[in-house]
Design a protein around this motif. Structure first.
Motif, PDB file in Angstrom:
ATOM      1  N   MET A  27       0.545  -1.617  -0.407  1.00 17.06           N
ATOM      2  CA  MET A  27      -0.157   0.142  -0.221  1.00 17.06           C
ATOM      3  C   MET A  27       0.636   0.732   0.216  1.00 17.06           C
ATOM      4  N   LEU A  28       1.911   1.341   0.642  1.00 11.29           N
ATOM      5  CA  LEU A  28       2.593   2.630   1.299  1.00 11.29           C
ATOM      6  C   LEU A  28       3.471   2.119  -0.554  1.00 11.29           C
ATOM      7  N   GLY A  29       3.999   1.060  -0.805  1.00  7.80           N
ATOM      8  CA  GLY A  29       4.539   1.335  -2.790  1.00  7.80           C
ATOM      9  C   GLY A  29       3.819   1.872  -2.830  1.00  7.80           C
ATOM     10  N   TYR A  30       2.747   1.266  -3.421  1.00  6.06           N
ATOM     11  CA  TYR A  30       1.477   1.323  -4.189  1.00  6.06           C
ATOM     12  C   TYR A  30       1.226   3.389  -4.256  1.00  6.06           C
ATOM     13  N   SER A  31       1.102   3.934  -3.234  1.00  5.42           N
ATOM     14  CA  SER A  31       0.977   5.517  -2.629  1.00  5.42           C
ATOM     15  C   SER A  31       1.505   6.327  -3.295  1.00  5.42           C
ATOM     16  N   LEU A  32       2.817   5.760  -2.584  1.00  5.39           N
ATOM     17  CA  LEU A  32       4.077   7.196  -2.443  1.00  5.39           C
ATOM     18  C   LEU A  32       5.182   6.480  -3.032  1.00  5.39           C
ATOM     19  N   ASP A  33       5.338   5.420  -4.352  1.00  6.08           N
ATOM     20  CA  ASP A  33       5.933   5.638  -5.104  1.00  6.08           C
ATOM     21  C   ASP A  33       6.460   6.501  -6.048  1.00  6.08           C
ATOM     22  N   PRO A  34       7.337   7.141  -6.699  1.00  7.92           N
ATOM     23  CA  PRO A  34       6.957   8.158  -7.488  1.00  7.92           C
ATOM     24  C   PRO A  34       6.980   7.264  -9.267  1.00  7.92           C
ATOM     25  N   ASP A  35       6.066   7.954 -10.520  1.00  8.74           N
ATOM     26  CA  ASP A  35       6.209   7.453 -11.493  1.00  8.74           C
ATOM     27  C   ASP A  35       7.368   6.923 -12.255  1.00  8.74           C
ATOM     28  N   PRO A  36       7.599   6.190 -12.878  1.00  5.67           N
ATOM     29  CA  PRO A  36       9.014   5.551 -13.196  1.00  5.67           C
ATOM     30  C   PRO A  36       9.462   6.812 -14.229  1.00  5.67           C
ATOM     31  N   ASN A  37       8.530   6.645 -15.146  1.00  2.00           N
ATOM     32  CA  ASN A  37       8.730   7.805 -16.080  1.00  2.00           C
ATOM     33  C   ASN A  37       8.245   9.628 -15.780  1.00  2.00           C
ATOM     34  N   ARG A  38       8.204   9.920 -15.191  1.00  2.00           N
ATOM     35  CA  ARG A  38       8.208  10.773 -14.373  1.00  2.00           C
ATOM     36  C   ARG A  38       9.129  12.393 -15.079  1.00  2.00           C
ATOM     37  N   VAL A  98       0.908  27.760  -9.694  1.00  2.00           N
ATOM     38  CA  VAL A  98       0.382  26.843  -9.676  1.00  2.00           C
ATOM     39  C   VAL A  98       0.651  25.301  -9.276  1.00  2.00           C
ATOM     40  N   VAL A  99      -0.196  24.689  -8.488  1.00  2.00           N
ATOM     41  CA  VAL A  99       0.434  23.675  -8.225  1.00  2.00           C
ATOM     42  C   VAL A  99       0.613  22.047  -8.954  1.00  2.00           C
ATOM     43  N   HIS A 100       0.465  21.413  -9.828  1.00  5.61           N
ATOM     44  CA  HIS A 100       0.027  20.204  -9.667  1.00  5.61           C
ATOM     45  C   HIS A 100      -0.615  19.237  -9.021  1.00  5.61           C
ATOM     46  N   GLY A 101      -0.609  18.110  -9.623  1.00  8.54           N
ATOM     47  CA  GLY A 101      -1.856  17.181  -9.013  1.00  8.54           C
ATOM     48  C   GLY A 101      -0.706  15.755  -8.416  1.00  8.54           C
ATOM     49  N   TYR A 102      -1.851  14.833  -8.212  1.00  8.19           N
ATOM     50  CA  TYR A 102      -0.859  13.407  -8.579  1.00  8.19           C
ATOM     51  C   TYR A 102      -0.424  12.858  -8.858  1.00  8.19           C
ATOM     52  N   LYS A 103       0.985  12.834  -9.269  1.00  6.04           N
ATOM     53  CA  LYS A 103       1.247  11.739 -10.319  1.00  6.04           C
ATOM     54  C   LYS A 103       1.453  12.724 -11.371  1.00  6.04           C
ATOM     55  N   ASP A 104       1.174  14.201 -11.529  1.00  6.90           N
ATOM     56  CA  ASP A 104       1.365  14.826 -13.148  1.00  6.90           C
ATOM     57  C   ASP A 104       2.529  15.866 -12.710  1.00  6.90           C
ATOM     58  N   CYS A 105       3.408  16.718 -13.612  1.00  9.55           N
ATOM     59  CA  CYS A 105       4.262  17.407 -13.216  1.00  9.55           C
ATOM     60  C   CYS A 105       3.191  19.103 -14.423  1.00  9.55           C
ATOM     61  N   HIS A 106       4.475  19.951 -13.517  1.00  3.99           N
ATOM     62  CA  HIS A 106       4.302  21.432 -14.662  1.00  3.99           C
ATOM     63  C   HIS A 106       3.588  21.323 -15.602  1.00  3.99           C
ATOM     64  N   VAL A 107       3.465  20.598 -16.385  1.00  4.75           N
ATOM     65  CA  VAL A 107       2.939  20.578 -17.906  1.00  4.75           C
ATOM     66  C   VAL A 107       1.531  20.360 -18.015  1.00  4.75           C
ATOM     67  N   THR A 108       0.990  19.586 -17.213  1.00 10.13           N
ATOM     68  CA  THR A 108      -0.244  18.510 -16.815  1.00 10.13           C
ATOM     69  C   THR A 108      -1.596  19.794 -16.731  1.00 10.13           C
ATOM     70  N   PHE A 109      -0.795  21.269 -15.981  1.00  9.70           N
ATOM     71  CA  PHE A 109      -1.495  21.986 -15.295  1.00  9.70           C
ATOM     72  C   PHE A 109      -0.889  23.294 -15.562  1.00  9.70           C
ATOM     73  N   LEU A 110      -0.745  23.098 -17.386  1.00 11.11           N
ATOM     74  CA  LEU A 110      -0.382  24.737 -17.898  1.00 11.11           C
ATOM     75  C   LEU A 110      -1.675  25.737 -18.382  1.00 11.11           C
ATOM     76  N   TYR A 111      -2.310  25.091 -18.357  1.00  5.57           N
ATOM     77  CA  TYR A 111      -3.930  25.770 -18.850  1.00  5.57           C
ATOM     78  C   TYR A 111      -4.222  26.694 -17.635  1.00  5.57           C
ATOM     79  N   ILE A 112      -4.411  26.563 -16.931  1.00  9.56           N
ATOM     80  CA  ILE A 112      -4.475  27.593 -14.934  1.00  9.56           C
ATOM     81  C   ILE A 112      -3.160  27.969 -15.132  1.00  9.56           C
ATOM     82  N   GLY A 113      -2.093  27.861 -15.940  1.00 11.78           N
ATOM     83  CA  GLY A 113      -0.786  29.012 -15.993  1.00 11.78           C
ATOM     84  C   GLY A 113      -1.377  29.676 -16.716  1.00 11.78           C
TER      85      GLY A 113
END
Length: 328
Positions: A27-38, A98-113
């Motif tokens: 559960m801890l790894g599933y929830s908190l391990d980063p995306d390997p392709n981040r 502008v702060v992005h969401g879970y396993k996202d990054c700055h790119v995926t919320f550029l529309y807010i920016g």
């Protein structure tokens, strides 16, 4: 006979404990391990264009013309942290982080920016949180320890974007885990230039969010996995699921905050926003977007979203006041 019974009970206890601990580590790894392709920014761009196809021409233009720039800082514990920024034509010291969401990054919320940069003339700064995008880090922090990094980014933004008189006005706007991060920031002792907050579909606490996902995704009760995973998180990462509590931070917030949530959100259930709104003292605004699922309020209602956020910020930043209001 008693000896055999004792051995059997002991063996069963060992099996049960092993299963629980194995499940807790999973559960801890599933929830908190980063995306390997981040760090794959090209893939993140494709996610952005899938969510918001209208962003492709704008993003290609600002990147191609060098208007959207990278910057890196080193955190107090030695991590290399990344963000992108863009100057507004008429910002006058006004900046949106502008702060992005879970396993996202700055790119995926550029529309807010883009909304802040085009519609409001703001400078924008979009950080990658710990273990996301191009920032260092070995684990996702669910917004809790991230609050300190965002405060540091606010210091950087103030230095970069202050106006000719040395003044800055900063808005922090987060979506999903970024909203939780924003609320965690709001309860800290903050510099005067951080004026207000916009949280979009954030959770009340990591405990509440993980409990909801444990039930919805795995049909499991809170006990015992939530408790053992919480213990492991404290041992491994130095923070716990109940400690990471945006609702507790919001209770300490004395600056204006806008709460946004979709009324069809099941990933971060809509009931959470009402608890958050009630916990916040003083100046606050609530908008529950009709027919909207998780993290889609801006995409489903772009004009209304921009209008409501703009009106809130104009009141909160320019006049320093905003009335309490709840709207559906």
């Amino acid at each position: 006979m008693k000896r055999k019974t004792y051995i059997a009970i002991s063996a069963l206890a060992v099996i049960i404990v092993s299963v629980i601990m194995g499940g807790s580590f999973y559960m801890l790894g599933y929830s908190l391990d980063p995306d390997p392709n981040r760090r794959d920014i090209d893939s993140a761009l494709q996610v952005l264009y899938g969510r918001a196809p209208f962003m492709k021409a704008w993003t290609d233009s600002v990147r191609g013309n060098g208007l959207l720039r990278d910057t890196f800082i080193t955190s107090v514990d030695g991590r290399r942290m990344h963000a992108v920024y863009m100057r507004g034509d008429s910002a006058c010291g006004r900046t949106a982080i502008v702060v992005h969401g879970y396993k996202d990054c700055h790119v995926t919320f550029l529309y807010i920016g883009r909304m802040y940069q085009e519609r409001m003339g703001y400078n924008i700064l979009l950080p990658d949180l710990n273990a996301h995008g191009l920032s260092d880090g070995e684990s996702i922090q669910m917004g809790w320890k991230d609050r300190k990094d965002v405060i540091r980014w606010a210091e950087v933004a103030e230095e970069m974007f202050r106006d000719s008189t040395g003044k800055s006005q900063i808005v922090i706007h987060g979506v999903s885990m970024g909203a939780a991060t924003t609320m965690c920031v709001s309860g800290e002792n903050l510099p005067e230039y951080i004026k207000c907050f916009v949280e979009d579909c954030g959770y009340t606490s990591v405990w509440d969010e993980f409990r909801n996902e444990l039930h919805d995704e795995f049909s499991l009760p809170s006990f015992p996995l939530m408790y053992t995973a919480d213990m492991l998180c404290r041992m491994k990462y130095g923070w716990g699921f109940t400690e990471a509590s945006p609702v507790s931070q919001v209770r300490k917030c004395r600056r204006p905050m806008m709460f946004i949530h979709g009324d069809k959100d099941t990933f971060v259930p809509t009931w959470m926003v009402y608890r958050l709104y009630e916990a916040k003292p003083g100046n606050k605004v609530l908008w529950v977007a009709p027919g909207t699922e998780h993290a889609r309020a801006c995409l489903d209602h772009p004009e209304e979203y921009a209008g409501r956020v703009g009106a809130f910020i104009a009141s909160a930043v320019v006049s320093g006041q905003t009335s309490s209001a709840s709207e559906k």
